[in-house]
Design a protein around this motif. Structure first.
Motif, mmCIF file in Angstrom:
data_model
loop_
_atom_site.group_PDB
_atom_site.id
_atom_site.type_symbol
_atom_site.label_atom_id
_atom_site.label_comp_id
_atom_site.label_asym_id
_atom_site.label_seq_id
_atom_site.Cartn_x
_atom_site.Cartn_y
_atom_site.Cartn_z
ATOM 1 N N SER A 178 -2.169 -6.265 -1.614
ATOM 2 C CA SER A 178 -1.321 -5.738 -2.697
ATOM 3 C C SER A 178 -0.012 -5.219 -2.100
ATOM 4 C CB SER A 178 -2.050 -4.614 -3.437
ATOM 5 O OG SER A 178 -2.408 -3.587 -2.538
ATOM 6 N N ILE A 179 1.078 -5.525 -2.812
ATOM 7 C CA ILE A 179 2.412 -5.115 -2.357
ATOM 8 C C ILE A 179 3.059 -4.305 -3.477
ATOM 9 C CG2 ILE A 179 4.660 -5.880 -1.524
ATOM 10 C CD1 ILE A 179 3.324 -8.541 -0.687
ATOM 11 N N ALA A 180 3.324 -3.024 -3.187
ATOM 12 C CA ALA A 180 3.976 -2.146 -4.166
ATOM 13 C C ALA A 180 5.471 -2.164 -3.886
ATOM 14 C CB ALA A 180 3.419 -0.734 -4.044
ATOM 15 N N ILE A 181 6.252 -2.536 -4.899
ATOM 16 C CA ILE A 181 7.711 -2.630 -4.720
ATOM 17 C C ILE A 181 8.381 -1.481 -5.473
ATOM 18 C CG2 ILE A 181 7.863 -4.358 -6.595
ATOM 19 C CD1 ILE A 181 10.243 -5.586 -5.001
ATOM 20 N N ASN A 182 9.100 -0.628 -4.741
ATOM 21 C CA ASN A 182 9.708 0.577 -5.342
ATOM 22 C C ASN A 182 8.743 1.233 -6.319
ATOM 23 O OD1 ASN A 182 12.254 0.196 -4.042
ATOM 24 N ND2 ASN A 182 12.647 -1.467 -5.471
ATOM 25 N N PRO A 183 7.533 1.591 -5.845
ATOM 26 C CA PRO A 183 6.486 2.007 -6.782
ATOM 27 C C PRO A 183 6.755 3.343 -7.460
ATOM 28 C CG PRO A 183 5.773 2.338 -4.513
ATOM 29 C CD PRO A 183 7.084 1.613 -4.439
ATOM 30 N N HIS A 184 6.200 3.475 -8.659
ATOM 31 C CA HIS A 184 6.212 4.759 -9.365
ATOM 32 C C HIS A 184 5.371 5.733 -8.555
ATOM 33 C CE1 HIS A 184 6.737 2.430 -13.430
ATOM 34 N NE2 HIS A 184 7.578 2.046 -12.501
ATOM 35 N N GLU A 185 5.597 6.997 -8.797
ATOM 36 C CA GLU A 185 4.861 8.031 -8.059
ATOM 37 C C GLU A 185 3.350 7.832 -8.228
ATOM 38 O OE1 GLU A 185 4.640 12.845 -7.940
ATOM 39 O OE2 GLU A 185 6.410 11.935 -8.865
ATOM 40 N N GLY A 186 2.622 7.896 -7.134
ATOM 41 C CA GLY A 186 1.164 7.773 -7.216
ATOM 42 C C GLY A 186 0.653 6.343 -7.174
ATOM 43 N N VAL A 187 1.571 5.369 -7.102
ATOM 44 C CA VAL A 187 1.154 3.966 -7.030
ATOM 45 C C VAL A 187 1.250 3.506 -5.577
ATOM 46 C CG1 VAL A 187 1.692 1.605 -7.750
ATOM 47 C CG2 VAL A 187 1.894 3.484 -9.384
ATOM 48 N N GLU A 188 0.124 3.065 -5.046
ATOM 49 C CA GLU A 188 0.115 2.631 -3.646
ATOM 50 C C GLU A 188 -0.460 1.234 -3.519
ATOM 51 O OE1 GLU A 188 -2.020 5.508 -1.355
ATOM 52 O OE2 GLU A 188 -0.633 7.138 -1.881
ATOM 53 N N GLY A 189 0.077 0.474 -2.575
ATOM 54 C CA GLY A 189 -0.472 -0.843 -2.262
ATOM 55 C C GLY A 189 -0.782 -0.915 -0.778
ATOM 56 N N ASP A 190 -1.254 -2.070 -0.323
ATOM 57 C CA ASP A 190 -1.459 -2.256 1.124
ATOM 58 C C ASP A 190 -0.127 -2.189 1.846
ATOM 59 O OD1 ASP A 190 -4.226 -2.745 0.752
ATOM 60 O OD2 ASP A 190 -3.796 -4.814 0.195
ATOM 61 N N HIS A 191 0.930 -2.634 1.155
ATOM 62 C CA HIS A 191 2.291 -2.576 1.700
ATOM 63 C C HIS A 191 3.190 -1.948 0.647
ATOM 64 C CE1 HIS A 191 1.315 -5.493 4.928
ATOM 65 N NE2 HIS A 191 0.530 -6.018 4.015
ATOM 66 N N VAL A 192 4.193 -1.217 1.105
ATOM 67 C CA VAL A 192 5.194 -0.669 0.178
ATOM 68 C C VAL A 192 6.553 -1.194 0.631
ATOM 69 C CG1 VAL A 192 6.286 1.424 -0.716
ATOM 70 C CG2 VAL A 192 3.831 1.394 -0.281
#
Length: 210
Positions: A178-192
């Motif tokens: 999972s890749i979080a792109i400019n994630p909202h607060e509290g959203v995490e992925g394997d990569h940010v």
């Protein structure tokens, strides 16, 4: 021939619009009421299909052209076309999973050339006016279920999910990476990451490991 699968959220991920619902409320002057409905949903007082219908009911009678004017104004994130082209070369099946509106998702899907598009559909009458009803194909938590179905159908050797919001977490759980792109607060992925260029770099790295 082995298949790979990648699922993208749409708004805030592939395009710069953050929420079509909010932007249309602001455009049509219905945000005050729209905000109340959103708060009701997040307090657990109404379910997602009810929320979608309540929102759309505020736009009853608006014309399809007014919605499409907004759709045409939405800009792509930098690197969106290059990333999709790269993924197609690497035998990825590409899906857009959006809890936003199909009129935007469909246009983006066509222009980028993706394989699957899932989003929520505003209903229009014969004259092209909004009826106030929505066909909710993508429930707020529903992205995980859709991605699981695609995985069962395609049997991919690698599944990647890219998104930025809470409703992407269900899809993250179904993905190998999972890749979080400019994630909202509290959203995490394997990569940010901060850009689609970085998404490409991560995928290049994954393919080298195969």
């Amino acid at each position: 021939m082995s298949v790979r699968l990648i699922a993208f959220d749409l708004e805030g991920t592939l395009v710069k619009s953050v929420s079509g619902w909010v932007e249309l409320h602001k455009r049509f002057g219905t945000w005050e009421k729209g905000k109340e409905y959103a708060e009701m949903f997040f307090r657990g007082e109404i379910d997602y299909p009810t929320w979608a219908d309540l929102d759309a009911s505020l736009w009853r009678g608006r014309r399809r052209e007014e919605i499409m004017e907004w759709v045409e104004s939405v800009e792509y994130m930098d690197g969106a076309f290059e990333l999709i082209e790269f993924l197609r070369e690497k035998d990825f099946k590409i899906a857009i999973l959006s809890s936003g509106l199909m009129c935007l998702a469909e246009k983006v899907g066509k222009e980028l050339g993706v394989d699957y598009v899932f989003a929520n559909e505003l209903e229009f009458d014969e004259e092209g006016r909004i009826t106030g009803k929505v066909t909710p194909h993508v429930d707020f938590e529903g992205k995980g279920t859709i991605l699981r179905r695609l995985k069962e159908e395609l049997k991919p050797e690698l599944t990647v999910a890219v998104g930025d919001g809470y409703n992407d977490l269900a899809m993250f759980r179904e993905a190998d990476v999972s890749i979080a792109i400019n994630p909202h607060e509290g959203v995490e992925g394997d990569h940010v990451v901060e850009s689609l260029h970085e998404v490409r770099e991560i995928i290049e790295g994954l393919l080298e490991e195969e």
